[in-house]
Scaffold this motif. Structure first.
Motif, PDB file in Angstrom:
ATOM      1  N   ARG A   1      -6.618  -0.372  18.243  1.00  0.00           N
ATOM      2  CA  ARG A   1      -6.274  -0.954  16.953  1.00  0.00           C
ATOM      3  C   ARG A   1      -4.751  -1.011  16.850  1.00  0.00           C
ATOM      4  NH1 ARG A   1      -8.814   1.599  11.829  1.00  0.00           N
ATOM      5  NH2 ARG A   1      -7.842  -0.296  10.987  1.00  0.00           N
ATOM      6  N   PRO A   2      -4.202  -2.160  16.519  1.00  0.00           N
ATOM      7  CA  PRO A   2      -2.741  -2.263  16.434  1.00  0.00           C
ATOM      8  C   PRO A   2      -2.192  -1.425  15.285  1.00  0.00           C
ATOM      9  CG  PRO A   2      -3.780  -4.250  15.580  1.00  0.00           C
ATOM     10  CD  PRO A   2      -4.873  -3.419  16.204  1.00  0.00           C
ATOM     11  N   THR A   3      -0.958  -0.970  15.441  1.00  0.00           N
ATOM     12  CA  THR A   3      -0.303  -0.194  14.400  1.00  0.00           C
ATOM     13  C   THR A   3      -0.017  -1.090  13.203  1.00  0.00           C
ATOM     14  OG1 THR A   3       0.711   1.193  16.078  1.00  0.00           O
ATOM     15  CG2 THR A   3       1.672   1.268  13.874  1.00  0.00           C
ATOM     16  N   ASN A   4      -0.448  -0.640  12.040  1.00  0.00           N
ATOM     17  CA  ASN A   4      -0.248  -1.426  10.826  1.00  0.00           C
ATOM     18  C   ASN A   4       0.060  -0.479   9.679  1.00  0.00           C
ATOM     19  OD1 ASN A   4      -0.086  -3.580   9.077  1.00  0.00           O
ATOM     20  ND2 ASN A   4      -2.287  -3.664   8.694  1.00  0.00           N
ATOM     21  N   LEU A   5       1.115  -0.773   8.953  1.00  0.00           N
ATOM     22  CA  LEU A   5       1.506   0.053   7.810  1.00  0.00           C
ATOM     23  C   LEU A   5       1.293  -0.642   6.475  1.00  0.00           C
ATOM     24  CD1 LEU A   5       4.850   1.565   9.168  1.00  0.00           C
ATOM     25  CD2 LEU A   5       2.552   2.545   9.259  1.00  0.00           C
ATOM     26  N   LEU A   6       1.139  -1.963   6.490  1.00  0.00           N
ATOM     27  CA  LEU A   6       0.966  -2.737   5.270  1.00  0.00           C
ATOM     28  C   LEU A   6      -0.416  -3.369   5.271  1.00  0.00           C
ATOM     29  CD1 LEU A   6       2.200  -3.852   2.664  1.00  0.00           C
ATOM     30  CD2 LEU A   6       3.090  -5.776   4.002  1.00  0.00           C
ATOM     31  N   PHE A   7      -1.205  -3.039   4.243  1.00  0.00           N
ATOM     32  CA  PHE A   7      -2.596  -3.497   4.183  1.00  0.00           C
ATOM     33  C   PHE A   7      -2.787  -4.365   2.937  1.00  0.00           C
ATOM     34  CE2 PHE A   7      -2.455   0.427   6.537  1.00  0.00           C
ATOM     35  CZ  PHE A   7      -3.307   0.217   7.609  1.00  0.00           C
ATOM     36  N   SER A   8      -3.482  -5.490   3.141  1.00  0.00           N
ATOM     37  CA  SER A   8      -3.745  -6.422   2.054  1.00  0.00           C
ATOM     38  C   SER A   8      -5.122  -7.039   2.260  1.00  0.00           C
ATOM     39  CB  SER A   8      -2.659  -7.503   1.998  1.00  0.00           C
ATOM     40  OG  SER A   8      -2.701  -8.295   3.176  1.00  0.00           O
ATOM     41  N   ASN A   9      -5.421  -8.095   1.507  1.00  0.00           N
ATOM     42  CA  ASN A   9      -6.721  -8.743   1.655  1.00  0.00           C
ATOM     43  C   ASN A   9      -6.804  -9.612   2.901  1.00  0.00           C
ATOM     44  OD1 ASN A   9      -4.945 -10.698   0.845  1.00  0.00           O
ATOM     45  ND2 ASN A   9      -6.117 -11.382  -0.933  1.00  0.00           N
ATOM     46  N   THR A  10      -5.721  -9.685   3.675  1.00  0.00           N
ATOM     47  CA  THR A  10      -5.742 -10.447   4.924  1.00  0.00           C
ATOM     48  C   THR A  10      -5.871  -9.562   6.155  1.00  0.00           C
ATOM     49  OG1 THR A  10      -3.323 -10.431   5.067  1.00  0.00           O
ATOM     50  CG2 THR A  10      -4.334 -12.273   3.885  1.00  0.00           C
ATOM     51  N   THR A  11      -5.841  -8.255   5.980  1.00  0.00           N
ATOM     52  CA  THR A  11      -5.954  -7.320   7.111  1.00  0.00           C
ATOM     53  C   THR A  11      -7.371  -6.784   7.220  1.00  0.00           C
ATOM     54  OG1 THR A  11      -5.223  -5.487   5.696  1.00  0.00           O
ATOM     55  CG2 THR A  11      -3.533  -6.661   6.946  1.00  0.00           C
ATOM     56  N   ASN A  12      -7.650  -6.155   8.353  1.00  0.00           N
ATOM     57  CA  ASN A  12      -8.961  -5.534   8.569  1.00  0.00           C
ATOM     58  C   ASN A  12      -8.974  -4.167   7.887  1.00  0.00           C
ATOM     59  OD1 ASN A  12     -11.403  -4.621   9.440  1.00  0.00           O
ATOM     60  ND2 ASN A  12     -10.909  -4.605  11.621  1.00  0.00           N
ATOM     61  N   ASN A  13      -9.749  -4.051   6.814  1.00  0.00           N
ATOM     62  CA  ASN A  13      -9.764  -2.826   6.013  1.00  0.00           C
ATOM     63  C   ASN A  13     -11.113  -2.109   6.046  1.00  0.00           C
ATOM     64  OD1 ASN A  13      -7.115  -3.566   5.066  1.00  0.00           O
ATOM     65  ND2 ASN A  13      -8.102  -4.972   3.636  1.00  0.00           N
ATOM     66  N   THR A  14     -11.854  -2.285   7.139  1.00  0.00           N
ATOM     67  CA  THR A  14     -13.176  -1.659   7.225  1.00  0.00           C
ATOM     68  C   THR A  14     -13.095  -0.173   7.545  1.00  0.00           C
ATOM     69  OG1 THR A  14     -13.312  -2.364   9.541  1.00  0.00           O
ATOM     70  CG2 THR A  14     -14.302  -3.803   7.880  1.00  0.00           C
ATOM     71  N   ALA A  15     -11.931   0.297   8.014  1.00  0.00           N
ATOM     72  CA  ALA A  15     -11.748   1.721   8.320  1.00  0.00           C
ATOM     73  C   ALA A  15     -10.766   2.327   7.327  1.00  0.00           C
ATOM     74  CB  ALA A  15     -11.238   1.905   9.749  1.00  0.00           C
ATOM     75  N   HIS A  16     -10.864   3.644   7.153  1.00  0.00           N
ATOM     76  CA  HIS A  16      -9.972   4.339   6.236  1.00  0.00           C
ATOM     77  C   HIS A  16      -8.527   4.275   6.739  1.00  0.00           C
ATOM     78  CE1 HIS A  16     -13.214   5.974   3.800  1.00  0.00           C
ATOM     79  NE2 HIS A  16     -13.815   6.403   4.902  1.00  0.00           N
ATOM     80  N   LEU A  17      -7.608   4.138   5.815  1.00  0.00           N
ATOM     81  CA  LEU A  17      -6.199   4.185   6.174  1.00  0.00           C
ATOM     82  C   LEU A  17      -5.836   5.587   6.628  1.00  0.00           C
ATOM     83  CD1 LEU A  17      -6.433   1.567   4.436  1.00  0.00           C
ATOM     84  CD2 LEU A  17      -4.139   2.058   3.608  1.00  0.00           C
TER      85      LEU A  17
END
Length: 349
Positions: A183-199
């Protein structure tokens, strides 16, 4: 014979008016609510406003005060037929009734009760953006330091896919292959990112939420002491800050002192929390004090400012799924866990 539904509703309004004149407030409220079932949702906005306001006035007693709050809250909506003066009167009436309700509850229960859910401001939960591992807003470093990740709310999310693709190629070049669970490193989450897993974050890392607040009324409203409402599940059990201040050993809550929402406008605010212990942090809503803007200075001095403490709950919905025939035929949505953050152990520099 065709039933005369509108005639029935009109006569129920007349009956409610007559009951109110004779002091039968319970019967008056019942008659108005029966008429509302006919008028509601058919474009009769003035009739609906009249019924809601009358029911709110008729239910001003300890036994029906919650019904009065619900009726007056329905008046705080975007309506092009309501004037600014009417909405000011509705807002003041709504705040006064909620103050009466809080005093009644404290008198009955002798303890602080849960914050009520308020109709203002309107928050589009799907537009919320979450930024983890950010700099503490109270720290003033001179000269200013730019973080290595350099991710802010002002970044263009179009470039995030390019960085993820570059990271995947780097891992493949270093190890010869890409793991199936990569999973790529991501620090900013919105309705366009994959949010199926807990931050994922760590103790003492700041978590920032950007929330779009909308004022649908024609009058400005003032929000004071704005803060995030959270629930923390850790080794010591569950803990919530719904009725607590920011003095908490497990999670630090940053408070935004005040913000004025102009008429029929939206404004983005950034609210922060900082977990201090390992566990699961769930952001549930936003708490604040709602006040009218036009307050006399003398009233503010003597403490007669009308305000009501309340909250707005947040609810997220992921994108609609259409991979299988069952998902295409029904309305099935993916889970969105943007507001559920897994807090790991502290990382020492």
């Amino acid at each position: 014979m065709v039933p005369l539904i509108r005639k029935y509703a009109f006569h129920m309004i007349l009956a409610g008016h007559r009951f109110g004149k004779s002091g039968q407030k319970r019967h008056a409220s019942r008659a108005y609510q029966l008429a509302l079932q006919v008028y509601k949702g058919h474009g009769w906005s003035l009739a609906e406003d009249h019924i809601h306001y009358t029911v709110g006035r008729q239910c001003l007693n300890p036994q029906q005060i919650e019904a009065a709050c619900h009726a007056l809250g329905a008046l705080l909506k975007p309506d092009y037929l309501q004037t600014a003066a009417q909405q000011t009167a509705y807002l003041n009436e709504f705040i006064q009734v909620h103050q009466f309700l809080n005093k009644h509850r404290e008198k009955e229960i002798k303890t602080s009760t849960s914050l009520p859910v308020l109709p203002l401001p309107v928050i589009d939960s799907n537009q919320i953006r979450v930024l983890v591992d950010t700099k503490d807003p109270t720290e003033n470093i001179c000269p200013p330091v730019s973080e290595a990740s350099h991710v802010t709310f002002n970044d263009d999310e179009v470039h995030h896919a390019k960085w993820a693709n570059m990271e995947e190629k780097l891992v493949q070049s270093a190890f010869g292959t890409t793991h199936a669970m990569f999973r790529p490193t991501n620090l900013l989450f919105s309705n366009t990112t994959n949010n199926t897993a807990h931050l994922q974050t760590y103790c003492d890392d700041l978590i920032s939420l950007e929330l779009p607040l909308t004022n649908p009324l024609r009058i400005p409203v003032l929000l004071c002491d704005i803060r995030l409402v959270w629930n923390f599940s850790g080794a010591d059990g569950n803990l919530s800050n719904l009725l607590m201040t920011n003095n908490n050993p497990l999670v630090t809550t940053y408070i935004l002192p005040r913000i004025v929402l102009n008429p029929s406008s939206s404004h983005k605010v950034v609210l922060n929390v900082k977990p201090k212990a390992e566990g699961m942090l769930t952001i549930e809503g936003v708490a604040f004090d709602l006040r009218p803007v036009n307050v006399e200075p003398s009233a503010a001095v003597v403490g007669l400012v009308s305000s009501v403490s309340g909250r707005v709950m947040l609810s997220l919905q992921g994108p609609r799924l259409n991979a299988t025939q069952q998902e295409r035929h029904g309305k099935v949505y993916a889970s969105d866990k943007r507001l559920s953050i897994q807090v790991g152990p502290r990382i020492y520099a």
